[in-house]
Design a protein around this motif. Sequence first.
Motif, PDB file in Angstrom:
ATOM      1  N   GLU A 285      81.953  -0.775  33.162  1.00  0.00           N
ATOM      2  CA  GLU A 285      81.459  -1.605  34.337  1.00  0.00           C
ATOM      3  C   GLU A 285      82.040  -1.257  35.299  1.00  0.00           C
ATOM      4  O   GLU A 285      83.054  -1.280  35.067  1.00  0.00           O
ATOM      5  CB  GLU A 285      80.495  -2.989  33.731  1.00  0.00           C
ATOM      6  CG  GLU A 285      81.754  -4.007  33.283  1.00  0.00           C
ATOM      7  CD  GLU A 285      80.572  -5.213  32.951  1.00  0.00           C
ATOM      8  OE1 GLU A 285      81.211  -5.762  32.180  1.00  0.00           O
ATOM      9  OE2 GLU A 285      79.421  -4.930  32.685  1.00  0.00           O
ATOM     10  N   LYS A 286      81.310  -1.174  36.592  1.00  0.00           N
ATOM     11  CA  LYS A 286      81.990  -1.616  37.870  1.00  0.00           C
ATOM     12  C   LYS A 286      82.880  -3.325  37.426  1.00  0.00           C
ATOM     13  O   LYS A 286      82.396  -3.857  38.001  1.00  0.00           O
ATOM     14  CB  LYS A 286      81.036  -1.273  38.715  1.00  0.00           C
ATOM     15  CG  LYS A 286      80.771   0.184  39.049  1.00  0.00           C
ATOM     16  CD  LYS A 286      79.884   0.446  40.398  1.00  0.00           C
ATOM     17  CE  LYS A 286      79.123   2.343  40.373  1.00  0.00           C
ATOM     18  NZ  LYS A 286      78.504   2.101  42.095  1.00  0.00           N
ATOM     19  N   ASN A 287      84.292  -3.182  38.174  1.00  0.00           N
ATOM     20  CA  ASN A 287      84.822  -4.384  39.004  1.00  0.00           C
ATOM     21  C   ASN A 287      85.040  -4.518  40.516  1.00  0.00           C
ATOM     22  O   ASN A 287      86.394  -3.771  40.477  1.00  0.00           O
ATOM     23  CB  ASN A 287      86.098  -4.988  38.436  1.00  0.00           C
ATOM     24  CG  ASN A 287      86.492  -5.764  38.657  1.00  0.00           C
ATOM     25  OD1 ASN A 287      86.413  -6.246  39.682  1.00  0.00           O
ATOM     26  ND2 ASN A 287      86.966  -7.086  37.232  1.00  0.00           N
ATOM     27  N   LEU A 288      83.914  -4.147  41.223  1.00  0.00           N
ATOM     28  CA  LEU A 288      84.457  -4.462  42.883  1.00  0.00           C
ATOM     29  C   LEU A 288      85.333  -5.131  43.446  1.00  0.00           C
ATOM     30  O   LEU A 288      86.130  -4.663  44.517  1.00  0.00           O
ATOM     31  CB  LEU A 288      83.675  -4.286  43.327  1.00  0.00           C
ATOM     32  CG  LEU A 288      82.155  -3.404  42.546  1.00  0.00           C
ATOM     33  CD1 LEU A 288      80.817  -3.641  43.909  1.00  0.00           C
ATOM     34  CD2 LEU A 288      82.340  -2.139  43.187  1.00  0.00           C
ATOM     35  N   ASN A 289      85.821  -5.789  42.655  1.00  0.00           N
ATOM     36  CA  ASN A 289      86.619  -6.675  43.204  1.00  0.00           C
ATOM     37  C   ASN A 289      87.931  -6.158  43.132  1.00  0.00           C
ATOM     38  O   ASN A 289      89.079  -6.274  44.080  1.00  0.00           O
ATOM     39  CB  ASN A 289      87.213  -8.797  42.256  1.00  0.00           C
ATOM     40  CG  ASN A 289      85.776  -9.486  43.529  1.00  0.00           C
ATOM     41  OD1 ASN A 289      85.082  -8.955  43.841  1.00  0.00           O
ATOM     42  ND2 ASN A 289      84.748  -9.611  41.955  1.00  0.00           N
ATOM     43  N   ASP A 290      88.250  -5.949  41.881  1.00  0.00           N
ATOM     44  CA  ASP A 290      90.069  -5.052  41.488  1.00  0.00           C
ATOM     45  C   ASP A 290      89.528  -3.484  41.985  1.00  0.00           C
ATOM     46  O   ASP A 290      90.600  -3.037  41.738  1.00  0.00           O
ATOM     47  CB  ASP A 290      90.225  -5.170  39.919  1.00  0.00           C
ATOM     48  CG  ASP A 290      90.192  -6.677  39.935  1.00  0.00           C
ATOM     49  OD1 ASP A 290      90.324  -7.127  40.478  1.00  0.00           O
ATOM     50  OD2 ASP A 290      90.056  -6.990  38.381  1.00  0.00           O
ATOM     51  N   GLY A 291      88.680  -2.710  42.151  1.00  0.00           N
ATOM     52  CA  GLY A 291      88.628  -1.679  42.697  1.00  0.00           C
ATOM     53  C   GLY A 291      88.681  -0.745  41.332  1.00  0.00           C
ATOM     54  O   GLY A 291      89.366   0.438  40.858  1.00  0.00           O
TER      55      GLY A 291
ATOM     56  N   THR B 140      96.516   2.855  35.001  1.00  0.00           N
ATOM     57  CA  THR B 140      95.666   4.301  36.101  1.00  0.00           C
ATOM     58  C   THR B 140      94.380   4.115  36.686  1.00  0.00           C
ATOM     59  O   THR B 140      94.523   5.258  37.774  1.00  0.00           O
ATOM     60  CB  THR B 140      95.633   5.058  34.980  1.00  0.00           C
ATOM     61  OG1 THR B 140      97.618   5.497  34.137  1.00  0.00           O
ATOM     62  CG2 THR B 140      95.292   6.656  35.082  1.00  0.00           C
ATOM     63  N   CYS B 141      93.977   3.638  36.237  1.00  0.00           N
ATOM     64  CA  CYS B 141      91.962   3.456  36.681  1.00  0.00           C
ATOM     65  C   CYS B 141      92.637   2.935  38.254  1.00  0.00           C
ATOM     66  O   CYS B 141      92.867   2.643  38.416  1.00  0.00           O
ATOM     67  CB  CYS B 141      91.142   2.748  36.218  1.00  0.00           C
ATOM     68  SG  CYS B 141      90.225   2.724  36.722  1.00  0.00           S
ATOM     69  N   VAL B 142      91.153   4.317  39.055  1.00  0.00           N
ATOM     70  CA  VAL B 142      91.189   4.275  40.213  1.00  0.00           C
ATOM     71  C   VAL B 142      90.023   4.078  40.953  1.00  0.00           C
ATOM     72  O   VAL B 142      89.043   4.233  42.532  1.00  0.00           O
ATOM     73  CB  VAL B 142      92.043   5.854  41.408  1.00  0.00           C
ATOM     74  CG1 VAL B 142      93.341   6.032  40.838  1.00  0.00           C
ATOM     75  CG2 VAL B 142      90.769   7.210  41.051  1.00  0.00           C
ATOM     76  N   GLY B 143      88.806   3.335  40.032  1.00  0.00           N
ATOM     77  CA  GLY B 143      88.065   3.380  40.560  1.00  0.00           C
ATOM     78  C   GLY B 143      86.680   3.970  40.852  1.00  0.00           C
ATOM     79  O   GLY B 143      85.960   3.538  42.480  1.00  0.00           O
ATOM     80  N   MET B 144      87.194   5.568  40.522  1.00  0.00           N
ATOM     81  CA  MET B 144      85.596   6.198  41.479  1.00  0.00           C
ATOM     82  C   MET B 144      84.276   5.619  40.285  1.00  0.00           C
ATOM     83  O   MET B 144      83.528   6.827  40.933  1.00  0.00           O
ATOM     84  CB  MET B 144      86.222   7.505  40.606  1.00  0.00           C
ATOM     85  CG  MET B 144      88.002   7.998  41.106  1.00  0.00           C
ATOM     86  SD  MET B 144      87.975   8.380  42.699  1.00  0.00           S
ATOM     87  CE  MET B 144      86.854   9.574  43.202  1.00  0.00           C
ATOM     88  N   TYR B 145      84.447   5.461  39.108  1.00  0.00           N
ATOM     89  CA  TYR B 145      82.953   5.034  38.648  1.00  0.00           C
ATOM     90  C   TYR B 145      82.423   6.466  37.714  1.00  0.00           C
ATOM     91  O   TYR B 145      80.979   5.854  37.493  1.00  0.00           O
ATOM     92  CB  TYR B 145      82.832   4.043  39.744  1.00  0.00           C
ATOM     93  CG  TYR B 145      83.281   3.450  39.752  1.00  0.00           C
ATOM     94  CD1 TYR B 145      84.064   2.149  39.127  1.00  0.00           C
ATOM     95  CD2 TYR B 145      83.246   2.125  41.121  1.00  0.00           C
ATOM     96  CE1 TYR B 145      84.885   0.661  39.132  1.00  0.00           C
ATOM     97  CE2 TYR B 145      84.310   1.468  41.816  1.00  0.00           C
ATOM     98  CZ  TYR B 145      84.709   0.476  40.813  1.00  0.00           C
ATOM     99  OH  TYR B 145      85.163  -0.041  41.198  1.00  0.00           O
TER     100      TYR B 145
END
Length: 80
Positions: A24-30, A9-14
């Motif tokens: 922690e951010k995983n910028l590869n997966d967003g 469900t995560c959309v990487g808004m952080y």
Amino acid sequence: MYVEFDRDTCVGMYQCVAEWDAFEKNLNDGKADLKGSEEADEDLFVVEVPDGEELDAKFAARSCPVDAIEVYDDDGEQVV
Ligand code: SF4
């Protein structure tokens, strides 16, 4: 107290990353990663909340715009 993180469900808004350093951010997966967690089901990660980090975990859950983070007490009752 433990946290369930629905990484699908995560959309990487952080926002969670700013509230609790277990995320922690995983910028590869967003997506976010939940440090030290175990994958209880496909893309569902669970981790015990360390003593003293309960408020941070709750703030992280409240900050998530897509409700990908849930917090449960030791009896399994959802608190956030
Ligand atoms: S706040 Fe929610 S959507 Fe954003 S990175 Fe964290 S878990 Fe993912």
